[in-house]
Design an enzyme around this catalytic site. Structure first.
Site, PDB file in Angstrom:
ATOM      1  N   ASN A   7      57.432  46.054  88.079  1.00  0.00           N
ATOM      2  CA  ASN A   7      57.018  47.423  88.379  1.00  0.00           C
ATOM      3  C   ASN A   7      57.720  47.832  89.668  1.00  0.00           C
ATOM      4  OD1 ASN A   7      55.768  49.820  89.016  1.00  0.00           O
ATOM      5  ND2 ASN A   7      53.819  48.868  89.631  1.00  0.00           N
ATOM      6  N   LYS A   9      57.698  50.634  91.121  1.00  0.00           N
ATOM      7  CA  LYS A   9      56.994  51.699  91.857  1.00  0.00           C
ATOM      8  C   LYS A   9      58.004  52.791  92.240  1.00  0.00           C
ATOM      9  CE  LYS A   9      53.884  48.139  93.450  1.00  0.00           C
ATOM     10  NZ  LYS A   9      52.665  47.873  94.134  1.00  0.00           N
ATOM     11  N   HIS A  85      47.660  52.081  86.474  1.00  0.00           N
ATOM     12  CA  HIS A  85      47.962  51.204  87.611  1.00  0.00           C
ATOM     13  C   HIS A  85      47.009  51.527  88.767  1.00  0.00           C
ATOM     14  CE1 HIS A  85      50.044  49.502  91.073  1.00  0.00           C
ATOM     15  NE2 HIS A  85      50.528  48.625  90.212  1.00  0.00           N
ATOM     16  N   GLU A  87      47.471  52.074  91.793  1.00  0.00           N
ATOM     17  CA  GLU A  87      47.879  53.166  92.687  1.00  0.00           C
ATOM     18  C   GLU A  87      47.652  54.526  92.033  1.00  0.00           C
ATOM     19  OE1 GLU A  87      51.700  51.405  93.404  1.00  0.00           O
ATOM     20  OE2 GLU A  87      50.645  49.766  94.393  1.00  0.00           O
ATOM     21  N   GLU A 154      44.913  43.180  87.203  1.00  0.00           N
ATOM     22  CA  GLU A 154      45.436  43.243  88.572  1.00  0.00           C
ATOM     23  C   GLU A 154      44.275  43.448  89.541  1.00  0.00           C
ATOM     24  OE1 GLU A 154      49.861  44.346  88.683  1.00  0.00           O
ATOM     25  OE2 GLU A 154      48.742  46.211  88.571  1.00  0.00           O
ATOM     26  N   GLY A 160      50.219  43.897  96.484  1.00  0.00           N
ATOM     27  CA  GLY A 160      51.058  44.201  97.642  1.00  0.00           C
ATOM     28  C   GLY A 160      50.526  43.634  98.946  1.00  0.00           C
ATOM     29  N   SER A 196      50.789  40.232  93.836  1.00  0.00           N
ATOM     30  CA  SER A 196      51.413  39.268  94.758  1.00  0.00           C
ATOM     31  C   SER A 196      51.998  38.040  94.060  1.00  0.00           C
ATOM     32  CB  SER A 196      50.422  38.866  95.855  1.00  0.00           C
ATOM     33  OG  SER A 196      50.042  40.007  96.595  1.00  0.00           O
TER      34      SER A 196
HETATM   35  C1  PEP Z   1      51.984  45.877  91.003  1.00  0.00           C
HETATM   36  O1  PEP Z   1      52.354  46.869  91.601  1.00  0.00           O
HETATM   37  O2  PEP Z   1      51.637  45.955  89.819  1.00  0.00           O
HETATM   38  C2  PEP Z   1      51.966  44.611  91.719  1.00  0.00           C
HETATM   39  C3  PEP Z   1      51.474  43.567  91.113  1.00  0.00           C
HETATM   40  O3  PEP Z   1      52.493  44.596  93.003  1.00  0.00           O
HETATM   41  P1  PEP Z   1      52.796  43.308  93.922  1.00  0.00           P
HETATM   42  O4  PEP Z   1      53.409  42.264  93.020  1.00  0.00           O
HETATM   43  O5  PEP Z   1      53.746  43.808  94.946  1.00  0.00           O
HETATM   44  O6  PEP Z   1      51.488  42.843  94.459  1.00  0.00           O
END
Ligand code: PEP
Length: 234
Positions: A7, A9, A85, A87, A154, A160, A196
């Site tokens: 992803n 973003k 997601h 965000e 998630e 993040g 992460s």
């Molecule tokens: C994401 O944005 O779906 C995500 C898992 O981000 P990160 O791996 O940076 O935590």
């Protein structure tokens, strides 16, 4: 075979995507690799890497300035769309009902929705993790969905943040999701873990029961970070 989805973003450029795809095309893997990129970068072709968007509109077409429909995403050749997601839920107030409408649009246009669910830190601390996951899964999946969907668990507090839940917490969440999917007649639907993930923890996370792959944010932006995740499992 695992599913490794990136992803991006609101990062990257068309040339960065072309360069990443070039690097990924020589990677020896049987895993399914998907890159979910900003709308403007869709349309880059690859036999090895599938592309997806990070959102689709809940509407079919018409007076929705700035929105991009699932039909438009499909028109680029993309096969996937992330919906719900963390965000989007946080900054655009997307509820499970909105996410379900977006997933419905995706499915109607031959796009596989990657439906994200997960708890915030407040919800975790209130002991509501399992409740939030269950309502997220049951309410975000279209009622007439076939098995052509992907779920991404998630934990929102870990995205993040360089934080990950314990293996036991991931297993508990993924087992719950697998059981709910079976109860909904959707047994076998892939469930990805996201938050992460990096080269150093990807193999361990993907060895946890009911983890069918990973959704990767930050570590999907550079080949040097993303390729070790793809090759960490057969
Ligand atoms: C994401 O944005 O779906 C995500 C898992 O981000 P990160 O791996 O940076 O935590």
């Amino acid at each position: 075979m695992k599913i490794i989805a990136g992803n991006w973003k609101m990062n990257g450029s068309r040339s960065a995507l072309e360069s990443m795809i070039h690097d990924l095309e020589s990677v020896d893997t049987e895993n399914k690799v998907i890159l979910c990129v900003p709308f403007t970068m869709l349309g880059v072709k690859s036999d090895r890497v599938a592309t997806g968007s990070q959102d689709v509109s809940a509407h079919t077409h018409g007076a929705f300035t700035g929105e991009v429909s699932a039909a438009m995403v499909a028109d680029t050749g993309a096969k996937y769309a992330i919906v719900g997601h963390s965000e989007r839920r946080a900054y655009h107030n997307e509820t499970n009902d909105i996410v379900r409408a977006k997933a419905t649009q995706a499915l109607a246009n031959g796009i596989t929705p990657i439906i994200c669910v997960g708890e915030t830190m407040d919800e975790k601390q209130a002991g509501k993790t399992m409740e939030i996951i269950e309502s997220g899964v049951r309410e975000s999946i279209p009622t007439d969905a076939s098995s052509d969907i992907i779920i991404a668990y998630e934990p929102r507090w870990a995205i993040g943040a360089g934080l990950t839940p314990t293996d036991a917490e991931i297993e508990e969440a993924h087992t719950l999701i697998a059981n709910i999917l079976a109860d909904m007649g959707l047994a076998g639907t892939p469930v990805l873990y996201g938050a992460s993930v990096k080269g150093s923890n990807a193999a361990q996370i993907m060895s946890i029961p009911n983890v069918d792959g990973v959704l990767v944010g930050g570590a999907s932006l550079k080949s040097d970070d993303f390729i070790p995740i793809i090759t960490s499992v057969k």
